[in-house]
Design a protein around this motif. Structure first.
Motif, short mmCIF file in Angstrom:
data_model
loop_
_atom_site.label_atom_id
_atom_site.label_comp_id
_atom_site.label_asym_id
_atom_site.label_seq_id
_atom_site.Cartn_x
_atom_site.Cartn_y
_atom_site.Cartn_z
N SER A 60 0.86 -1.18 0.00
CA SER A 60 0.00 0.00 0.00
C SER A 60 0.90 1.23 0.00
O SER A 60 2.00 1.17 -0.55
CB SER A 60 -0.94 -0.05 1.21
OG SER A 60 -2.00 0.85 1.08
N HIS A 61 0.50 2.30 0.67
CA HIS A 61 1.27 3.54 0.61
C HIS A 61 1.60 4.04 2.01
O HIS A 61 0.93 3.67 2.98
CB HIS A 61 0.47 4.62 -0.13
CG HIS A 61 -0.82 4.98 0.55
ND1 HIS A 61 -0.96 6.08 1.35
CD2 HIS A 61 -2.03 4.36 0.58
CE1 HIS A 61 -2.19 6.15 1.81
NE2 HIS A 61 -2.87 5.11 1.37
N ILE A 62 2.60 4.91 2.12
CA ILE A 62 2.91 5.51 3.42
C ILE A 62 2.78 7.03 3.41
O ILE A 62 3.02 7.67 4.42
CB ILE A 62 4.32 5.13 3.95
CG1 ILE A 62 5.41 5.65 3.01
CG2 ILE A 62 4.45 3.63 4.15
CD1 ILE A 62 6.78 5.76 3.69
N GLU B 263 -10.86 0.20 6.49
CA GLU B 263 -12.05 0.39 5.66
C GLU B 263 -12.26 1.85 5.27
O GLU B 263 -12.74 2.14 4.18
CB GLU B 263 -13.29 -0.14 6.40
CG GLU B 263 -14.56 -0.06 5.57
CD GLU B 263 -15.82 -0.12 6.41
OE1 GLU B 263 -15.78 -0.58 7.56
OE2 GLU B 263 -16.87 0.31 5.90
N GLN B 264 -11.97 2.77 6.16
CA GLN B 264 -12.21 4.21 5.95
C GLN B 264 -13.70 4.53 5.87
O GLN B 264 -14.10 5.56 5.33
CB GLN B 264 -11.49 4.74 4.70
CG GLN B 264 -9.99 4.53 4.76
CD GLN B 264 -9.25 5.10 3.57
OE1 GLN B 264 -9.35 4.57 2.47
NE2 GLN B 264 -8.49 6.15 3.77
N GLY B 265 -14.52 3.60 6.35
CA GLY B 265 -15.96 3.79 6.41
C GLY B 265 -16.49 3.02 7.62
O GLY B 265 -15.73 2.29 8.27
N TYR C 22 -10.39 5.95 -3.53
CA TYR C 22 -9.28 5.66 -4.44
C TYR C 22 -8.29 4.75 -3.75
O TYR C 22 -7.95 4.95 -2.60
CB TYR C 22 -8.53 6.95 -4.77
CG TYR C 22 -8.77 7.48 -6.16
CD1 TYR C 22 -8.59 6.67 -7.27
CD2 TYR C 22 -9.15 8.79 -6.37
CE1 TYR C 22 -8.79 7.16 -8.56
CE2 TYR C 22 -9.36 9.31 -7.64
CZ TYR C 22 -9.17 8.48 -8.74
OH TYR C 22 -9.36 8.98 -9.99
N HIS C 23 -7.82 3.73 -4.45
CA HIS C 23 -6.75 2.88 -3.91
C HIS C 23 -5.82 2.50 -5.05
O HIS C 23 -6.25 2.42 -6.20
CB HIS C 23 -7.33 1.60 -3.30
CG HIS C 23 -8.07 1.83 -2.02
ND1 HIS C 23 -7.44 2.29 -0.88
CD2 HIS C 23 -9.37 1.67 -1.70
CE1 HIS C 23 -8.33 2.40 0.09
NE2 HIS C 23 -9.51 2.04 -0.38
N ASP C 24 -4.56 2.22 -4.70
CA ASP C 24 -3.61 1.78 -5.72
C ASP C 24 -4.10 0.52 -6.43
O ASP C 24 -3.80 0.30 -7.60
CB ASP C 24 -2.23 1.56 -5.09
CG ASP C 24 -1.61 2.87 -4.62
OD1 ASP C 24 -1.44 3.77 -5.46
OD2 ASP C 24 -1.33 3.00 -3.41
N ASP D 134 -3.92 4.72 7.66
CA ASP D 134 -4.25 4.69 6.23
C ASP D 134 -3.00 4.35 5.43
O ASP D 134 -2.01 5.07 5.51
CB ASP D 134 -4.81 6.07 5.83
CG ASP D 134 -5.03 6.22 4.33
OD1 ASP D 134 -5.01 5.20 3.62
OD2 ASP D 134 -5.22 7.36 3.88
N GLY D 135 -3.07 3.27 4.67
CA GLY D 135 -1.92 2.86 3.87
C GLY D 135 -0.89 2.09 4.68
O GLY D 135 -0.46 1.00 4.29
N VAL D 136 -0.54 2.63 5.85
CA VAL D 136 0.52 2.05 6.68
C VAL D 136 0.20 0.60 7.09
O VAL D 136 1.08 -0.27 7.11
CB VAL D 136 0.75 2.95 7.92
CG1 VAL D 136 1.60 2.26 8.96
CG2 VAL D 136 1.39 4.27 7.47
N SER E 62 3.12 8.28 -3.57
CA SER E 62 2.09 9.32 -3.72
C SER E 62 0.71 8.77 -4.07
O SER E 62 0.15 9.10 -5.11
CB SER E 62 2.53 10.35 -4.77
OG SER E 62 1.81 11.53 -4.61
N GLU E 63 0.17 7.96 -3.17
CA GLU E 63 -1.24 7.55 -3.34
C GLU E 63 -2.14 8.76 -3.16
O GLU E 63 -3.18 8.89 -3.79
CB GLU E 63 -1.58 6.45 -2.33
CG GLU E 63 -2.90 5.74 -2.61
CD GLU E 63 -4.09 6.33 -1.87
OE1 GLU E 63 -5.22 5.94 -2.16
OE2 GLU E 63 -3.90 7.21 -1.00
N GLU E 64 -1.71 9.65 -2.27
CA GLU E 64 -2.51 10.85 -2.00
C GLU E 64 -2.18 11.93 -3.03
O GLU E 64 -1.04 12.06 -3.46
CB GLU E 64 -2.20 11.38 -0.59
CG GLU E 64 -2.39 10.36 0.54
CD GLU E 64 -3.85 9.99 0.78
OE1 GLU E 64 -4.74 10.54 0.07
OE2 GLU E 64 -4.11 9.15 1.65
ZN LIG Z 1 -4.92 4.67 1.72
#
Ligand SMILES: [Zn+2]
Length: 412
Positions: free
Chosen positions: A81-83, A194-196, A360-362, A93-95, A126-128
């Motif tokens: 994922s992303h950091i 989940e972010q939800g 959005y996700h990678d 998130d990502g981590v 840079s996922e964000e």
């Molecule tokens: Zn994320």
């Protein structure tokens, strides 16, 4: 497979990574290619080395930490994922997908398992969209969704180009070499909070993503005629805001009437010009986000919005211009990977919920070149992108063990 997850170690690593931040705790701010991001990357590379993984970095800074399989020519099983973190974000998130993926690999190694397919842990750049205005920069380039030329032209808010910024951060090499071959991956799997609020509300510890929704973004401008709010009579008006109001409701209706709960449309920006209480609005700019898990349904929502805008423009004597800023296609998760995840849950007596990923996700971009799936764990109150973002040790450990089982099954 008997797997022991070292949750204490993962938690302390999550804390350690959170300390690389440009905001005071509990906030985490880590923007791509800043000195803070580079220090976090260096720390992470040490963890990879410690775990016996061989890390390589591509020209945009995506990191691939590899555990070589017994058949090094076989397609790779990837996770990660992303950091990077938006300003004043949280620790998870990502981590969770990166450090959880690392612990999954360590647990597999400790168990004596040896993969046939190499397993690679990815850290996407840079996922964000914070710095360059476009999200998933690394995975867009990896998957060929964004061309090297288009990426090179992106600039940050200081006017520095991707080329300048990545070179300064030590990532040289040609962006054109970032794209991976379509048969590089056997599978790619992303663990993520989940972010939800759904998993927490349903008291279910794991979400197996079956579809990843994707947004299209429209910029619409409605041009009418301004004038004095007292002097121009109602019959003579071409009020841009009144027309825009009809348009906003038409946008809501287009998504509501699609017949699918996955269709959503949002007008998140509404700028009124000249913006004075005694002046008839002459121009309104709207920012519209339309998401769906099926491309044809999202396209038909856009089509209905266009039809409504033609009708409104005729009826109210205003001109409406629509610009499509981006439209990434949604993705379906691979049923074989989802089945492997479900099998692990069943073996371990864990409940799970099939879910749709709406952010959005990678993985959305990895789906262009690889069979993908995503595994969600709950986060408190569904909060994400804020300092009080939180996932419990139990939930993180459950996510890691199911991830490890599945990486093991796919790479055997
Ligand atoms: Zn994320």
């Amino acid at each position: 497979m008997k797997l022991a997850i070292d949750r204490g170690r993962v938690l302390s690593e999550i804390e350690a990574l959170a300390s690389f931040s440009d905001a005071p705790p509990p906030s985490v701010t880590r923007i791509v290619f800043t000195p803070t991001d580079r220090r976090a990357r260096a720390w992470l590379n040490e963890r990879f080395e410690e775990a016996g993984l061989k890390a390589r970095q591509d020209a945009i800074g995506n990191v691939f930490a590899r555990w070589s399989g017994s058949d090094p020519t076989a397609p790779v099983v990837g996770t990660g994922s992303h950091i990077d973190a938006i300003p004043d974000a949280g620790k998870y998130d990502g981590v969770v997908g990166v450090l959880g993926g690392l612990e999954a690999i360590r647990a597999l190694r400790r168990s004596g398992f040896r993969p046939k397919h190499s397993i690679e842990l990815l850290v996407f750049t840079s996922e964000e969209p914070t710095r360059f205005g476009i999200g998933c920069l690394g995975s867009r380039l990896l998957s060929g969704t964004l061309s090297a030329d288009a990426a090179a032209k992106l600039t940050d808010s200081d006017g520095a180009s991707v080329e300048q910024v990545r070179f300064a951060a030590g990532f040289t090499g040609e962006l054109a070499t970032v794209k991976l071959a379509d048969d590089y991956y056997k599978a790619f799997l992303e663990l993520h909070i989940e972010q939800g609020p759904i998993l927490e509300r349903e008291h279910v510890p794991l979400g197996l993503v079956t579809h990843i929704a994707a947004p299209a973004t429209l910029r619409m401008s409605v041009e009418g005629s301004g004038g004095h709010a007292g002097a121009v009579l109602m019959s003579d008006r071409r009020d841009a805001l009144c027309a825009a109001s009809e348009l906003i409701l038409a946008i809501e209706n287009a998504a509501r009437n699609s017949g699918a709960t996955d269709s959503v449309a949002t007008v998140g920006i509404c700028e009124i010009f000249p913006g004075a209480v005694n002046s008839i609005p002459s121009l309104v700019r709207l920012g519209v986000d339309i998401r769906d898990t099926e491309l044809h349904r999202r396209d038909s929502v856009i089509h209905q919005i266009e039809e409504a805008s033609r009708a409104i423009s005729e009826k109210r004597g205003v001109s409406i211009r629509t610009e499509l800023l981006n439209a990434d296609p949604p993705a379906d998760c691979d049923s074989a990977i989802v089945d492997a995840l479900a099998q692990s849950c069943k073996n371990r007596g864990l409940n799970f919920l099939p879910m749709t990923s709406r952010a959005y996700h990678d993985s959305l971009f990895m789906a262009r070149i690889a069979p993908v799936a995503m595994l969600f764990i709950p986060c408190r109150s569904g909060y994400s992108h804020r300092p009080d973002e939180f996932a419990s040790a139990d939930d993180i450990a459950r996510g890691i063990v199911v991830l490890a089982d599945t990486l093991g099954a796919l790479s055997a």
